[in-house]
Design an enzyme around this catalytic site. Structure first.
Site, PDB file in Angstrom:
ATOM      1  N   GLY A   1      53.008 108.834  65.542  1.00  9.28           N
ATOM      2  CA  GLY A   1      51.873 108.891  65.145  1.00  9.28           C
ATOM      3  C   GLY A   1      50.874 107.857  66.043  1.00  9.28           C
ATOM      4  CB  ALA A   2      51.569 104.163  66.573  1.00  5.38           C
TER       5      ALA A   2
ATOM      6  N   GLY B   1      28.460  84.894  44.168  1.00  4.64           N
ATOM      7  CA  GLY B   1      28.015  85.821  43.534  1.00  4.64           C
ATOM      8  C   GLY B   1      27.572  87.029  44.228  1.00  4.64           C
ATOM      9  N   GLY B   2      26.646  88.044  43.701  1.00  2.00           N
ATOM     10  CA  GLY B   2      26.228  89.244  44.436  1.00  2.00           C
ATOM     11  C   GLY B   2      25.594  88.899  45.563  1.00  2.00           C
TER      12      GLY B   2
HETATM   13  C1  HXC Z   1      17.611  77.401  41.649  1.00  2.00           C
HETATM   14  C2  HXC Z   1      18.970  76.018  42.526  1.00  2.00           C
HETATM   15  C3  HXC Z   1      19.745  76.911  42.528  1.00  2.00           C
HETATM   16  C4  HXC Z   1      19.591  78.283  41.877  1.00  2.00           C
HETATM   17  C5  HXC Z   1      20.855  75.267  43.269  1.00  2.00           C
HETATM   18  N1  HXC Z   1      19.465  74.742  43.207  1.00  2.00           N
HETATM   19  N2  HXC Z   1      20.952  76.282  42.843  1.00  2.00           N
HETATM   20  N3  HXC Z   1      17.802  76.108  42.040  1.00  2.00           N
HETATM   21  N4  HXC Z   1      18.336  78.365  41.416  1.00  2.00           N
HETATM   22  N5  HXC Z   1      20.624  79.073  41.965  1.00  2.00           N
HETATM   23  C6  HXC Z   1      18.865  73.431  43.354  1.00  2.00           C
HETATM   24  C7  HXC Z   1      19.485  72.336  42.481  1.00  2.00           C
HETATM   25  O1  HXC Z   1      18.882  72.314  41.007  1.00  2.00           O
HETATM   26  C8  HXC Z   1      18.922  71.244  43.067  1.00  2.00           C
HETATM   27  O2  HXC Z   1      17.626  71.035  42.979  1.00  2.00           O
HETATM   28  C9  HXC Z   1      19.184  71.727  44.773  1.00  2.00           C
HETATM   29  O3  HXC Z   1      19.186  73.188  44.460  1.00  2.00           O
HETATM   30  C10 HXC Z   1      20.655  71.325  45.083  1.00  2.00           C
HETATM   31  O4  HXC Z   1      21.790  71.741  44.329  1.00  2.00           O
HETATM   32  P1  HXC Z   1      23.050  70.859  43.843  1.00  2.00           P
HETATM   33  O5  HXC Z   1      23.477  71.339  42.800  1.00  2.00           O
HETATM   34  O6  HXC Z   1      22.343  69.376  43.806  1.00  2.00           O
HETATM   35  O7  HXC Z   1      23.616  70.936  45.278  1.00  2.00           O
HETATM   36  P2  HXC Z   1      25.234  70.766  45.433  1.00  2.00           P
HETATM   37  O8  HXC Z   1      25.975  69.670  44.551  1.00  2.00           O
HETATM   38  O9  HXC Z   1      25.572  70.864  46.805  1.00  2.00           O
HETATM   39  O10 HXC Z   1      25.897  72.293  44.770  1.00  2.00           O
HETATM   40  C11 HXC Z   1      25.430  73.333  45.134  1.00  2.00           C
HETATM   41  C12 HXC Z   1      25.809  74.658  44.316  1.00  2.00           C
HETATM   42  C13 HXC Z   1      25.166  74.410  43.037  1.00  2.00           C
HETATM   43  C14 HXC Z   1      27.319  75.036  44.408  1.00  2.00           C
HETATM   44  C15 HXC Z   1      25.201  76.005  44.950  1.00  2.00           C
HETATM   45  O11 HXC Z   1      23.763  73.877  43.222  1.00  2.00           O
HETATM   46  C16 HXC Z   1      25.153  75.717  41.975  1.00  2.00           C
HETATM   47  O12 HXC Z   1      26.283  75.816  41.564  1.00  2.00           O
HETATM   48  N6  HXC Z   1      24.261  76.238  41.987  1.00  2.00           N
HETATM   49  C17 HXC Z   1      24.200  77.514  41.048  1.00  2.00           C
HETATM   50  C18 HXC Z   1      24.769  78.455  41.564  1.00  2.00           C
HETATM   51  C19 HXC Z   1      24.406  79.836  40.668  1.00  2.00           C
HETATM   52  O13 HXC Z   1      25.127  79.809  39.653  1.00  2.00           O
HETATM   53  N7  HXC Z   1      23.821  80.673  41.263  1.00  2.00           N
HETATM   54  C20 HXC Z   1      23.350  81.808  40.555  1.00  2.00           C
HETATM   55  C21 HXC Z   1      24.434  82.857  40.835  1.00  2.00           C
HETATM   56  S1  HXC Z   1      24.233  84.390  40.277  1.00  2.00           S
HETATM   57  P3  HXC Z   1      17.139  69.347  43.348  1.00  2.00           P
HETATM   58  O14 HXC Z   1      15.891  69.459  42.753  1.00  2.00           O
HETATM   59  O15 HXC Z   1      17.972  68.439  42.666  1.00  2.00           O
HETATM   60  O16 HXC Z   1      17.312  69.310  44.638  1.00  2.00           O
HETATM   61  C22 HXC Z   1      23.613  85.062  41.817  1.00  2.00           C
HETATM   62  C23 HXC Z   1      23.556  86.328  41.614  1.00  2.00           C
HETATM   63  C24 HXC Z   1      22.993  87.156  43.017  1.00  2.00           C
HETATM   64  O17 HXC Z   1      23.694  84.609  42.636  1.00  2.00           O
HETATM   65  C25 HXC Z   1      23.230  88.493  42.575  1.00  2.00           C
HETATM   66  C26 HXC Z   1      22.667  89.534  43.554  1.00  2.00           C
HETATM   67  C27 HXC Z   1      22.646  90.941  43.096  1.00  2.00           C
END
Ligand code: HXC
Length: 510
Positions: A404-405, A169-170
């Site tokens: 040019g290079a 993501g971002g």
């Molecule tokens: C809070 C999160 C989290 C998040 C993971 N966890 N991502 N908690 N916010 N964004 C937590 C899970 O609940 C879990 O907690 C632990 O971290 C490990 O995650 P798992 O899913 O069990 O691990 P894994 O299977 O390895 O998968 C990793 C992952 C997945 C692919 C990153 O967790 C995921 O898809 N997370 C969400 C990603 C997402 O959509 N993020 C927001 C994107 S938008 P427990 O307690 O079970 O250990 C964004 C915008 C940024 O980022 C913008 C900037 C301008």
């Protein structure tokens, strides 16, 4: 008193445990080290000084008040790499998946502010699920604060990103604005939108690895500058890179002890360029033979192989090298090569690292795809980067340099300080055959005449002396003495002062 000391130790132990043994085990099972293990390997033993170990998030939604981990998913602080100071943050995937909360972001910002103020590099270890979902816009704000600092730090202190897990993501835009990105094969990925969203929107089916793994970003997109087998290798190589770089834009790169005579003669270079002008040779051989102890740290090795970029040392001093590689696309400049080298030249210039340019270039790559892809604008990036650079610039022409290079590749006309040529060099508008076909089109049906014309043109231009007569080449040198000549050239330029006209900033053709 002992109670208080014990309490401190107990609190520290809780912070150091991160998300707990089960999650640490899961991290190890994926072949990944924890944030603290990574910092330990990155920094000199015992040098890490931590900040904000006890910071916790302030979120009270979704039952978060019951789940607080001291440190809040990121370990921050400073330490040394071979005795030189660096700031570091390492996201802790075992705590809320390393996700970024307001406080997590504030911890990163604190060390970035100190890095800018105190003049030391920032190394960011990324391993995060992105924005802390429970915190919503507060988390986005935290990212925004980090982005702003990435930009303010750019060109002030070196910034290096290690991608050692998810970065999606971002969130990708923070590493994207740093100077170098290194990824770990098979355990890291970066993308703006993940495989599921891609499938929904475009119906393309890809795995996370295919979409944003280390191979993709080092070979296809060029987002990343290097890929390593595992965390340990990535951290060790980051230490090696830091040794080439100054701590900030007001300091010079460190001078390292060297045990390699700067005047070392290398007779094998006299036969590096083959007699047959169409036969390639490996420019990397020249680079390693010029470098102290043959040590070359290559940047973007897997992308645009027609140009080589990286760091070496001569007389213990860091030098950035840009070199055409005749083994790939005959060393032509194209869109990818121009972008790759331009970014590298600008990094070197920003941090006062002298630039060595090794030239063997038949020109820009012709083709519809190149023109449609904007080779005019991208080629101009490299031209622009060399022309604006005020660092010492030493150029060696080994073989051909056409059109040019020729001008682009750190020529005299772009304020090259020393422009050397080997006797095998040819500086011309184009190769003899192409030139004759244009000048004597009416004689094209007469092969003998054309052959004589080609020979004529070659006799006139297939050498470095026409350019040397005009002073565009400072000296024609023996290949075997190149290291000595280049070392002396850079030594003579240590006091170089060159300032461009005042401007708010330039307008490089992006
Ligand atoms: C809070 C999160 C989290 C998040 C993971 N966890 N991502 N908690 N916010 N964004 C937590 C899970 O609940 C879990 O907690 C632990 O971290 C490990 O995650 P798992 O899913 O069990 O691990 P894994 O299977 O390895 O998968 C990793 C992952 C997945 C692919 C990153 O967790 C995921 O898809 N997370 C969400 C990603 C997402 O959509 N993020 C927001 C994107 S938008 P427990 O307690 O079970 O250990 C964004 C915008 C940024 O980022 C913008 C900037 C301008």
């Amino acid at each position: 008193m002992t109670d208080i000391l014990q309490e401190l130790e107990a609190r520290r132990a809780v912070a150091r445990a991160g998300g707990g043994a089960r999650r640490v085990e899961a991290q190890h099972a994926k072949g990944k080290l924890t944030a603290r293990e990574r910092i330990e390997l990155l920094l000199d033993e015992g040098s890490f000084e931590e900040f904000d170990m006890f910071v916790t998030h302030r979120c009270t939604d979704f039952g978060m008040e019951a789940e607080r981990h001291p440190g809040d998913g990121v370990v921050t602080g400073w330490g040394t790499v071979n005795g030189r100071m660096v700031y570091v943050f390492a996201q802790d995937f075992t705590v809320f998946g390393g996700s970024v909360s307001e406080t997590h972001g504030a911890k990163i910002c604190k060390i970035m502010d100190m890095a800018i103020q105190n003049g030391a590099p920032v190394i960011g270890i990324n391993d995060s699920g992105g924005a802390r979902i429970q915190e919503g816009v507060g988390s986005l704000a935290a990212y925004g604060e980090v982005f702003q600092r990435n930009v303010l730090a750019s060109g002030v202190v070196p910034q290096i990103s290690l991608i050692m897990g998810p970065c999606a993501g971002g969130a990708v835009y923070s590493p994207a604005m740093t100077d170098f990105i290194f990824m770990v094969k098979d355990s890291s990925y970066m993308f703006v939108t993940g495989p599921d969203v891609v499938k929904t929107v475009t119906n393309e089916q890809v795995t996370a690895e295919e979409l944003g793994g280390a191979a993709t970003h080092t070979r296809k997109s060029s987002v990343a500058d290097g890929a390593f087998e595992n965390d340990v290798e990535a951290l060790a190589e980051t230490r090696r890179l830091i040794d080439f770089l100054p701590l900030n834009n007001r300091e010079k790169a460190p001078v390292r002890p060297f045990f390699d005579d700067p005047a070392r003669v290398e007779p094998s270079l006299d036969t590096l360029v083959p007699d047959n002008p169409n036969q390639p040779y490996d420019m990397k051989e020249l680079i390693t033979k010029l470098a102290d102890e043959g040590d070359f740290f290559e940047i973007q090795a897997a992308f645009a192989g027609n140009i080589l970029t990286g760091f070496l040392r001569i007389e213990g001093q860091s030098v950035g090298v840009v070199a055409n590689q005749p083994m790939v696309l005959a060393g032509c400049l194209d869109i990818d090569a121009s972008r790759k080298a331009a970014r590298f030249v600008r990094f070197c210039d920003a941090f006062e690292i002298p630039i060595l340019t090794l030239v063997d270039v038949p020109g820009f790559l012709p083709g519809v795809a190149q023109e449609y892809g904007g080779v005019i604008k991208h080629g101009a990036k490299l031209l622009f980067a060399y022309a604006e650079a005020t660092v010492p610039k030493v150029t060696v022409l080994t073989r051909k340099t056409y059109g040019g290079a020729y001008v682009v590749m750190s020529s005299k006309h772009l304020r090259g300080d020393f422009n050397y040529a080997w006797p095998t060099a040819e500086v011309a508008v184009m190769g003899a055959k192409g030139a004759v076909e244009i000048l004597y089109r009416s004689e094209l049906g007469q092969p003998d005449k054309i052959a004589a014309r080609v020979k004529d043109y070659e006799d006139r231009f297939a050498n470095p002396f026409v350019a040397a007569e005009k002073g565009f080449i400072d000296e024609v040198i023996m290949p075997q003495s190149t290291r000595r000549r280049v070392a002396r050239a850079f030594a003579s330029l240590r006091g170089k002062r060159l300032v461009n006209p005042w401007k708010k900033h330039d307008n490089i053709p992006l």
